[in-house]
Motif scaffolding. Structure first.
Motif, PDB file in Angstrom:
ATOM      1  N   THR A 119       0.839  -1.205   0.000  1.00  0.00           N
ATOM      2  CA  THR A 119       0.000   0.000   0.000  1.00  0.00           C
ATOM      3  C   THR A 119       0.870   1.250   0.000  1.00  0.00           C
ATOM      4  OG1 THR A 119      -1.745  -1.174   1.184  1.00  0.00           O
ATOM      5  CG2 THR A 119      -1.830   1.235   1.205  1.00  0.00           C
ATOM      6  N   GLU A 120       1.877   1.253   0.874  1.00  0.00           N
ATOM      7  CA  GLU A 120       2.808   2.392   0.912  1.00  0.00           C
ATOM      8  C   GLU A 120       3.566   2.529  -0.399  1.00  0.00           C
ATOM      9  OE1 GLU A 120       3.809   2.552   5.699  1.00  0.00           O
ATOM     10  OE2 GLU A 120       5.223   1.602   4.323  1.00  0.00           O
ATOM     11  N   ARG A 121       3.972   1.386  -0.957  1.00  0.00           N
ATOM     12  CA  ARG A 121       4.692   1.412  -2.237  1.00  0.00           C
ATOM     13  C   ARG A 121       3.832   2.028  -3.327  1.00  0.00           C
ATOM     14  NH1 ARG A 121       6.327  -3.457  -1.926  1.00  0.00           N
ATOM     15  NH2 ARG A 121       4.838  -4.478  -3.317  1.00  0.00           N
ATOM     16  N   GLY A 122       2.538   1.675  -3.333  1.00  0.00           N
ATOM     17  CA  GLY A 122       1.604   2.235  -4.307  1.00  0.00           C
ATOM     18  C   GLY A 122       1.375   3.726  -4.116  1.00  0.00           C
ATOM     19  N   MET A 123       1.628   4.218  -2.909  1.00  0.00           N
ATOM     20  CA  MET A 123       1.504   5.652  -2.626  1.00  0.00           C
ATOM     21  C   MET A 123       2.766   6.423  -3.044  1.00  0.00           C
ATOM     22  SD  MET A 123      -0.119   5.227   1.201  1.00  0.00           S
ATOM     23  CE  MET A 123       0.262   6.911   1.662  1.00  0.00           C
ATOM     24  N   GLY A 124       3.761   5.705  -3.535  1.00  0.00           N
ATOM     25  CA  GLY A 124       4.981   6.372  -3.986  1.00  0.00           C
ATOM     26  C   GLY A 124       6.007   6.598  -2.903  1.00  0.00           C
ATOM     27  N   ILE A 125       5.898   5.867  -1.790  1.00  0.00           N
ATOM     28  CA  ILE A 125       6.871   6.034  -0.717  1.00  0.00           C
ATOM     29  C   ILE A 125       8.135   5.249  -1.060  1.00  0.00           C
ATOM     30  CG2 ILE A 125       7.374   5.555   1.717  1.00  0.00           C
ATOM     31  CD1 ILE A 125       4.443   6.136   2.306  1.00  0.00           C
ATOM     32  N   GLY A 126       9.263   5.940  -1.021  1.00  0.00           N
ATOM     33  CA  GLY A 126      10.539   5.325  -1.363  1.00  0.00           C
ATOM     34  C   GLY A 126      11.566   5.523  -0.269  1.00  0.00           C
ATOM     35  N   THR A 127      12.690   4.843  -0.400  1.00  0.00           N
ATOM     36  CA  THR A 127      13.788   4.951   0.538  1.00  0.00           C
ATOM     37  C   THR A 127      15.074   5.223  -0.233  1.00  0.00           C
ATOM     38  OG1 THR A 127      14.260   2.577   0.444  1.00  0.00           O
ATOM     39  CG2 THR A 127      12.688   3.314   2.117  1.00  0.00           C
ATOM     40  N   SER A 128      16.068   5.708   0.472  1.00  0.00           N
ATOM     41  CA  SER A 128      17.368   5.934  -0.151  1.00  0.00           C
ATOM     42  C   SER A 128      18.453   5.898   0.909  1.00  0.00           C
ATOM     43  CB  SER A 128      17.402   7.272  -0.887  1.00  0.00           C
ATOM     44  OG  SER A 128      18.634   7.424  -1.578  1.00  0.00           O
ATOM     45  N   LYS A 129      19.589   5.243   0.567  1.00  0.00           N
ATOM     46  CA  LYS A 129      20.747   5.187   1.458  1.00  0.00           C
ATOM     47  C   LYS A 129      22.018   5.279   0.616  1.00  0.00           C
ATOM     48  CE  LYS A 129      18.496   2.270   4.962  1.00  0.00           C
ATOM     49  NZ  LYS A 129      18.554   0.973   5.672  1.00  0.00           N
ATOM     50  N   PRO A 130      23.070   5.899   1.159  1.00  0.00           N
ATOM     51  CA  PRO A 130      24.315   6.052   0.401  1.00  0.00           C
ATOM     52  C   PRO A 130      25.036   4.732   0.141  1.00  0.00           C
ATOM     53  CG  PRO A 130      24.238   7.545   2.298  1.00  0.00           C
ATOM     54  CD  PRO A 130      23.121   6.569   2.459  1.00  0.00           C
ATOM     55  N   ILE A 131      25.938   4.762  -0.834  1.00  0.00           N
ATOM     56  CA  ILE A 131      26.810   3.628  -1.164  1.00  0.00           C
ATOM     57  C   ILE A 131      28.256   4.132  -1.141  1.00  0.00           C
ATOM     58  CG2 ILE A 131      27.576   2.082  -3.026  1.00  0.00           C
ATOM     59  CD1 ILE A 131      24.623   1.922  -3.893  1.00  0.00           C
ATOM     60  N   THR A 132      29.146   3.338  -0.544  1.00  0.00           N
ATOM     61  CA  THR A 132      30.569   3.674  -0.533  1.00  0.00           C
ATOM     62  C   THR A 132      31.384   2.493  -1.035  1.00  0.00           C
ATOM     63  OG1 THR A 132      30.315   5.176   1.349  1.00  0.00           O
ATOM     64  CG2 THR A 132      32.538   4.364   0.889  1.00  0.00           C
ATOM     65  N   LEU A 133      32.201   2.748  -2.060  1.00  0.00           N
ATOM     66  CA  LEU A 133      33.196   1.785  -2.523  1.00  0.00           C
ATOM     67  C   LEU A 133      34.547   2.354  -2.099  1.00  0.00           C
ATOM     68  CD1 LEU A 133      31.940   1.154  -6.190  1.00  0.00           C
ATOM     69  CD2 LEU A 133      31.166   0.063  -4.076  1.00  0.00           C
ATOM     70  N   GLU A 134      35.196   1.714  -1.145  1.00  0.00           N
ATOM     71  CA  GLU A 134      36.486   2.210  -0.702  1.00  0.00           C
ATOM     72  C   GLU A 134      37.546   1.947  -1.771  1.00  0.00           C
ATOM     73  OE1 GLU A 134      37.124   0.584   3.224  1.00  0.00           O
ATOM     74  OE2 GLU A 134      35.643   1.954   4.108  1.00  0.00           O
ATOM     75  N   VAL A 149      25.168   0.202   1.568  1.00  0.00           N
ATOM     76  CA  VAL A 149      26.293  -0.736   1.564  1.00  0.00           C
ATOM     77  C   VAL A 149      27.627   0.002   1.465  1.00  0.00           C
ATOM     78  CG1 VAL A 149      27.476  -2.463   0.135  1.00  0.00           C
ATOM     79  CG2 VAL A 149      25.056  -2.745   0.688  1.00  0.00           C
ATOM     80  N   THR A 150      28.607  -0.468   2.248  1.00  0.00           N
ATOM     81  CA  THR A 150      30.007  -0.069   2.102  1.00  0.00           C
ATOM     82  C   THR A 150      30.816  -1.311   1.760  1.00  0.00           C
ATOM     83  OG1 THR A 150      29.871   1.787   3.644  1.00  0.00           O
ATOM     84  CG2 THR A 150      32.047   0.837   3.282  1.00  0.00           C
ATOM     85  N   ILE A 151      31.619  -1.228   0.701  1.00  0.00           N
ATOM     86  CA  ILE A 151      32.517  -2.321   0.325  1.00  0.00           C
ATOM     87  C   ILE A 151      33.929  -1.887   0.707  1.00  0.00           C
ATOM     88  CG2 ILE A 151      33.423  -3.731  -1.557  1.00  0.00           C
ATOM     89  CD1 ILE A 151      30.697  -3.420  -2.924  1.00  0.00           C
ATOM     90  N   GLY A 152      34.577  -2.691   1.545  1.00  0.00           N
ATOM     91  CA  GLY A 152      35.849  -2.323   2.138  1.00  0.00           C
ATOM     92  C   GLY A 152      37.007  -2.301   1.160  1.00  0.00           C
ATOM     93  N   GLU A 153      38.040  -1.607   1.562  1.00  0.00           N
ATOM     94  CA  GLU A 153      39.236  -1.389   0.741  1.00  0.00           C
ATOM     95  C   GLU A 153      39.819  -2.698   0.215  1.00  0.00           C
ATOM     96  OE1 GLU A 153      43.792   0.237   1.501  1.00  0.00           O
ATOM     97  OE2 GLU A 153      42.142   1.054   2.699  1.00  0.00           O
ATOM     98  N   GLY A 154      40.068  -2.708  -1.106  1.00  0.00           N
ATOM     99  CA  GLY A 154      40.748  -3.825  -1.730  1.00  0.00           C
ATOM    100  C   GLY A 154      39.906  -5.057  -1.983  1.00  0.00           C
ATOM    101  N   SER A 155      38.629  -5.029  -1.671  1.00  0.00           N
ATOM    102  CA  SER A 155      37.793  -6.220  -1.840  1.00  0.00           C
ATOM    103  C   SER A 155      37.332  -6.389  -3.283  1.00  0.00           C
ATOM    104  CB  SER A 155      36.592  -6.188  -0.893  1.00  0.00           C
ATOM    105  OG  SER A 155      37.015  -6.478   0.420  1.00  0.00           O
ATOM    106  N   ILE A 156      37.037  -7.633  -3.632  1.00  0.00           N
ATOM    107  CA  ILE A 156      36.557  -8.006  -4.963  1.00  0.00           C
ATOM    108  C   ILE A 156      35.173  -8.622  -4.814  1.00  0.00           C
ATOM    109  CG2 ILE A 156      36.913  -9.523  -6.951  1.00  0.00           C
ATOM    110  CD1 ILE A 156      39.927  -9.409  -6.313  1.00  0.00           C
ATOM    111  N   ILE A 157      34.241  -8.162  -5.662  1.00  0.00           N
ATOM    112  CA  ILE A 157      32.888  -8.719  -5.695  1.00  0.00           C
ATOM    113  C   ILE A 157      32.737  -9.503  -6.997  1.00  0.00           C
ATOM    114  CG2 ILE A 157      30.428  -8.223  -5.581  1.00  0.00           C
ATOM    115  CD1 ILE A 157      32.025  -7.392  -3.065  1.00  0.00           C
TER     116      ILE A 157
END
Length: 199
Positions: A119-134, A149-157
């Motif tokens: 119901t909330e989604r249909g009302m256009g309610i959204g969320t947002s959070k930052p992303i950090t790639l070290e 999400v933060t991905i730590g220094e030197g990591s591989i995904i």
């Protein structure tokens, strides 16, 4: 606090989509259209557009078309940054990309989300959070990195992974959802003289 200031905040937020200002996206839409339609040899023009599009743009930022983003001003690169073909950045919150970061083709960095309740989604309610790639992060092809999400220094995904939670520094992580497989060690170094023909 203005809508733009809210979007640029290092904190996450909840929004109702009808409260968003569509003109904030227009500049990014025009600039990415121009960028994606340049000839491959128009290198100087590419650099000019990236400097105008991104909030902070290292001169060593290289982006292969096609590239899409929501706002552009929320994308920040430091040092060498390689962004391969068909990358999407939904920068409804800041995206910080550390030096010597490699982003594989088909990758999506999505700060934006939607309400879980239908119901909330249909009302256009959204969320947002930052992303950090070290710094020194490598995202394989077709990865998705979710907001917060933060991905730590030197990591591989690994290719095709969906990253929903923080990844520590110095590891290889893969899967959906993405999980740490192992640490990166000295044994992972390439022996250039023994293992490969140098071009």
């Amino acid at each position: 606090m203005t809508v733009k200031e809210k979007i640029q905040s290092k904190n996450g937020y909840i929004s109702k989509h009808e409260g968003m200002d569509p003109s904030l996206k227009l500049k990014a839409q025009n600039l990415t259209w121009q960028y994606n339609n340049l000839r491959p040899d128009e290198i100087e023009k590419r650099n000019e557009i990236l400097q105008e599009l991104f909030g902070t743009c290292s001169p060593l930022t290289f982006v292969e078309p096609s590239f899409r983003c929501d706002y552009g001003f929320n994308i920040h690169t430091e040092g060498l940054t390689l962004i391969n073909y068909n990358c999407v950045m939904l920068d409804t919150s800041p995206i910080h990309i550390g030096a010597n970061t490699f982003i594989g083709p088909g990758t999506c960095l999505t700060c934006a989300g939607h309400a879980i309740d239908p119901t909330e989604r249909g009302m256009g309610i959204g969320t947002s959070k930052p992303i950090t790639l070290e710094k020194d992060v490598w995202l394989g092809a077709n990865c998705t990195v979710c907001g917060g999400v933060t991905i730590g220094e030197g990591s591989i995904i690994g290719a095709g992974s969906v990253v929903t939670k923080d990844i520590p520094a110095g590891v290889i992580a893969v899967g959906n959802p993405c999980r740490v497989m192992r640490k990166i060690t000295e044994e992972d170094k390439v022996n250039l003289e023994k293992d490969f023909m140098i071009l």
